[in-house]
Design a protein around this motif. Structure first.
Motif, PDB file in Angstrom:
ATOM      1  N   PRO A  84       0.534 -92.102 -23.219  1.00 14.76           N
ATOM      2  CA  PRO A  84      -0.547 -92.166 -24.206  1.00 14.76           C
ATOM      3  C   PRO A  84      -1.081 -93.579 -24.441  1.00 14.76           C
ATOM      4  O   PRO A  84      -2.286 -93.765 -24.650  1.00 14.76           O
ATOM      5  N   ASP A  85      -0.206 -94.571 -24.402  1.00 18.16           N
ATOM      6  CA  ASP A  85      -0.652 -95.961 -24.598  1.00 18.16           C
ATOM      7  C   ASP A  85      -1.746 -96.352 -23.612  1.00 18.16           C
ATOM      8  O   ASP A  85      -2.645 -97.131 -23.940  1.00 18.16           O
ATOM      9  N   ASP A  86      -1.641 -95.830 -22.388  1.00 15.74           N
ATOM     10  CA  ASP A  86      -2.625 -96.180 -21.359  1.00 15.74           C
ATOM     11  C   ASP A  86      -4.024 -95.714 -21.759  1.00 15.74           C
ATOM     12  O   ASP A  86      -5.017 -96.415 -21.515  1.00 15.74           O
ATOM     13  N   PHE A  87      -4.102 -94.542 -22.357  1.00 16.96           N
ATOM     14  CA  PHE A  87      -5.398 -94.019 -22.793  1.00 16.96           C
ATOM     15  C   PHE A  87      -5.934 -94.853 -23.960  1.00 16.96           C
ATOM     16  O   PHE A  87      -7.127 -95.177 -24.000  1.00 16.96           O
ATOM     17  N   VAL A 139      -7.303 -98.111 -22.503  1.00 17.06           N
ATOM     18  CA  VAL A 139      -8.546 -98.027 -21.722  1.00 17.06           C
ATOM     19  C   VAL A 139      -9.751 -97.747 -22.624  1.00 17.06           C
ATOM     20  O   VAL A 139     -10.869 -98.145 -22.318  1.00 17.06           O
ATOM     21  N   PHE A 140      -9.512 -97.090 -23.778  1.00 20.73           N
ATOM     22  CA  PHE A 140     -10.601 -96.857 -24.715  1.00 20.73           C
ATOM     23  C   PHE A 140     -10.921 -98.103 -25.540  1.00 20.73           C
ATOM     24  O   PHE A 140     -12.076 -98.337 -25.890  1.00 20.73           O
ATOM     25  N   THR A 141      -9.910 -98.892 -25.864  1.00 21.86           N
ATOM     26  CA  THR A 141     -10.113-100.069 -26.707  1.00 21.86           C
ATOM     27  C   THR A 141     -10.399-101.304 -25.851  1.00 21.86           C
ATOM     28  O   THR A 141     -11.502-101.845 -25.872  1.00 21.86           O
ATOM     29  N   ILE A 146       2.350 -85.087 -19.879  1.00 23.59           N
ATOM     30  CA  ILE A 146       1.651 -85.216 -21.156  1.00 23.59           C
ATOM     31  C   ILE A 146       0.758 -83.992 -21.303  1.00 23.59           C
ATOM     32  O   ILE A 146       0.068 -83.622 -20.356  1.00 23.59           O
ATOM     33  N   ALA A 147       0.775 -83.374 -22.479  1.00 20.47           N
ATOM     34  CA  ALA A 147      -0.112 -82.243 -22.745  1.00 20.47           C
ATOM     35  C   ALA A 147      -1.369 -82.758 -23.442  1.00 20.47           C
ATOM     36  O   ALA A 147      -1.300 -83.672 -24.274  1.00 20.47           O
ATOM     37  N   VAL A 148      -2.507 -82.191 -23.108  1.00 23.87           N
ATOM     38  CA  VAL A 148      -3.781 -82.632 -23.677  1.00 23.87           C
ATOM     39  C   VAL A 148      -3.767 -82.616 -25.208  1.00 23.87           C
ATOM     40  O   VAL A 148      -4.185 -83.600 -25.840  1.00 23.87           O
ATOM     41  N   PRO A 149      -3.271 -81.542 -25.865  1.00 18.61           N
ATOM     42  CA  PRO A 149      -3.281 -81.542 -27.341  1.00 18.61           C
ATOM     43  C   PRO A 149      -2.437 -82.676 -27.936  1.00 18.61           C
ATOM     44  O   PRO A 149      -2.827 -83.289 -28.925  1.00 18.61           O
ATOM     45  N   ASP A 150      -1.282 -82.942 -27.321  1.00 20.08           N
ATOM     46  CA  ASP A 150      -0.418 -84.020 -27.823  1.00 20.08           C
ATOM     47  C   ASP A 150      -1.093 -85.376 -27.664  1.00 20.08           C
ATOM     48  O   ASP A 150      -1.005 -86.238 -28.543  1.00 20.08           O
ATOM     49  N   LEU A 151      -1.744 -85.576 -26.534  1.00 21.00           N
ATOM     50  CA  LEU A 151      -2.431 -86.831 -26.284  1.00 21.00           C
ATOM     51  C   LEU A 151      -3.543 -87.049 -27.301  1.00 21.00           C
ATOM     52  O   LEU A 151      -3.697 -88.150 -27.855  1.00 21.00           O
ATOM     53  N   SER A 174      -4.316 -90.388 -34.295  1.00 21.72           N
ATOM     54  CA  SER A 174      -3.434 -91.057 -35.257  1.00 21.72           C
ATOM     55  C   SER A 174      -3.593 -92.571 -35.215  1.00 21.72           C
ATOM     56  O   SER A 174      -3.249 -93.275 -36.155  1.00 21.72           O
ATOM     57  N   ARG A 175      -4.120 -93.074 -34.080  1.00 19.12           N
ATOM     58  CA  ARG A 175      -4.332 -94.513 -33.944  1.00 19.12           C
ATOM     59  C   ARG A 175      -5.771 -94.929 -34.188  1.00 19.12           C
ATOM     60  O   ARG A 175      -6.162 -96.063 -33.938  1.00 19.12           O
ATOM     61  N   GLY A 176      -6.554 -93.992 -34.689  1.00 19.17           N
ATOM     62  CA  GLY A 176      -7.912 -94.329 -35.085  1.00 19.17           C
ATOM     63  C   GLY A 176      -8.962 -94.222 -34.002  1.00 19.17           C
ATOM     64  O   GLY A 176     -10.109 -94.660 -34.195  1.00 19.17           O
ATOM     65  N   VAL A 177      -8.595 -93.651 -32.851  1.00 12.69           N
ATOM     66  CA  VAL A 177      -9.576 -93.454 -31.789  1.00 12.69           C
ATOM     67  C   VAL A 177     -10.372 -92.187 -32.103  1.00 12.69           C
ATOM     68  O   VAL A 177      -9.783 -91.127 -32.345  1.00 12.69           O
ATOM     69  N   GLU A 178     -11.687 -92.302 -32.100  1.00 12.19           N
ATOM     70  CA  GLU A 178     -12.520 -91.122 -32.360  1.00 12.19           C
ATOM     71  C   GLU A 178     -12.517 -90.261 -31.100  1.00 12.19           C
ATOM     72  O   GLU A 178     -13.005 -90.656 -30.054  1.00 12.19           O
ATOM     73  N   ILE A 179     -11.927 -89.106 -31.241  1.00  9.99           N
ATOM     74  CA  ILE A 179     -11.731 -88.222 -30.090  1.00  9.99           C
ATOM     75  C   ILE A 179     -12.325 -86.865 -30.409  1.00  9.99           C
ATOM     76  O   ILE A 179     -12.392 -86.476 -31.571  1.00  9.99           O
TER      77      ILE A 179
END
Length: 252
Positions: free
Chosen positions: A209-212, A215-217, A235-240, A246-251
């Motif tokens: 998840p950190d990698d995503f 790459v977004f930030t 990694i499951a899509v819902p968990d990701l 939770s880290r403030g990324v607008e998804i």
């Protein structure tokens, strides 16, 4: 700011999903129709379907698999591989795709981007770029034919041309990071994201998840694409998506 997108990629060879490391050592990862339907149910934002042997073998993309896959999902669906003319695009869109991915054919004939955008709209045209760092240049080079052939073209110049010709998105794969699960290529992704005004989909290297998040930030990507970690249930899509929110990324 547009919400970030999570996009599983189905690399298809001979009707099966495959995955390798640095574009080689491919292994089977399942049925493309079943996997696409699973990712749709799990909340993926889009699906990318790449017939990875099509350009190299001079074949047309497998229309029937495209049609079956499109019939199982409700999310946007990009299809690439072996698309070398506007009529190929028309057939793929009629089979159920929402967008067309072009790579080798666009490098060989940049007018294809312009013609496709004029005929179907820029939103339909995704220019896929396979890039590898060239130490002699100190920057990235575009590769074609499924990562087999260096083009002699600088990646940053190429993405600008693709945008000017009407591409609606750039699907950017780092050949150096592909399949390694060591993280996305942040220098490449941020350089391309700063060079164009259209969305950039980062691909190659996702492992956690950190990698995503990075790459977004740091990478400034608009979407992130992955294959290995999704196909093999790391990694499951819902968990990701929960982690990123939770880290403030607008998804989405």
């Amino acid at each position: 700011m547009l919400a970030k997108r999570i996009i599983p990629c189905l690399d298809v060879k001979d009707g099966r999903v495959v995955k390798g490391v640095n574009f080689v050592n491919l292994r089977d990862a399942g049925d493309p129709v079943e996997l696409a339907a699973l990712y749709d149910r799990e909340g993926a934002d889009e699906i990318v379907f790449l017939d990875i042997s099509a350009s190299n073998e001079g074949r047309a993309t497998m229309i029937e698999v495209v049609r079956q896959t499109a019939g199982e999902i409700a999310i946007p669906f990009t299809v690439g591989g072996g698309i070398s003319q506007v009529e190929d695009m028309k057939r793929i869109l009629r089979a159920g795709a929402d967008k067309i991915g072009i790579n080798t054919a666009a490098v060989l004939n940049p007018q294809l981007i312009s013609d496709g955008a004029r005929r179907f709209g820029s939103q339909c045209i995704v220019v896929a770029v396979d890039a590898k760092f060239n130490p002699a240049w100190g920057e990235w080079e575009v590769y074609t034919h499924g990562g087999r052939k260096p083009s002699g073209i600088k990646a940053l110049e190429w993405v600008k041309e693709a945008e000017s010709r009407g591409a609606g998105e750039i699907l950017l794969t780092s050949m150096d990071a592909d399949g390694t699960k060591d993280g996305f290529d942040l220098p490449l992704t941020s350089a391309v994201s700063r060079s164009v005004g259209i969305p950039v989909i980062a691909s190659g290297g996702a492992g956690k998840p950190d990698d995503f998040y990075e790459v977004f930030t740091e990478g400034q990507a608009d979407a992130a694409l992955a294959a290995t970690i999704f196909h093999y249930k790391e990694i499951a899509v819902p968990d990701l998506k929960r982690d990123l929110k939770s880290r403030g990324v607008e998804i989405r």
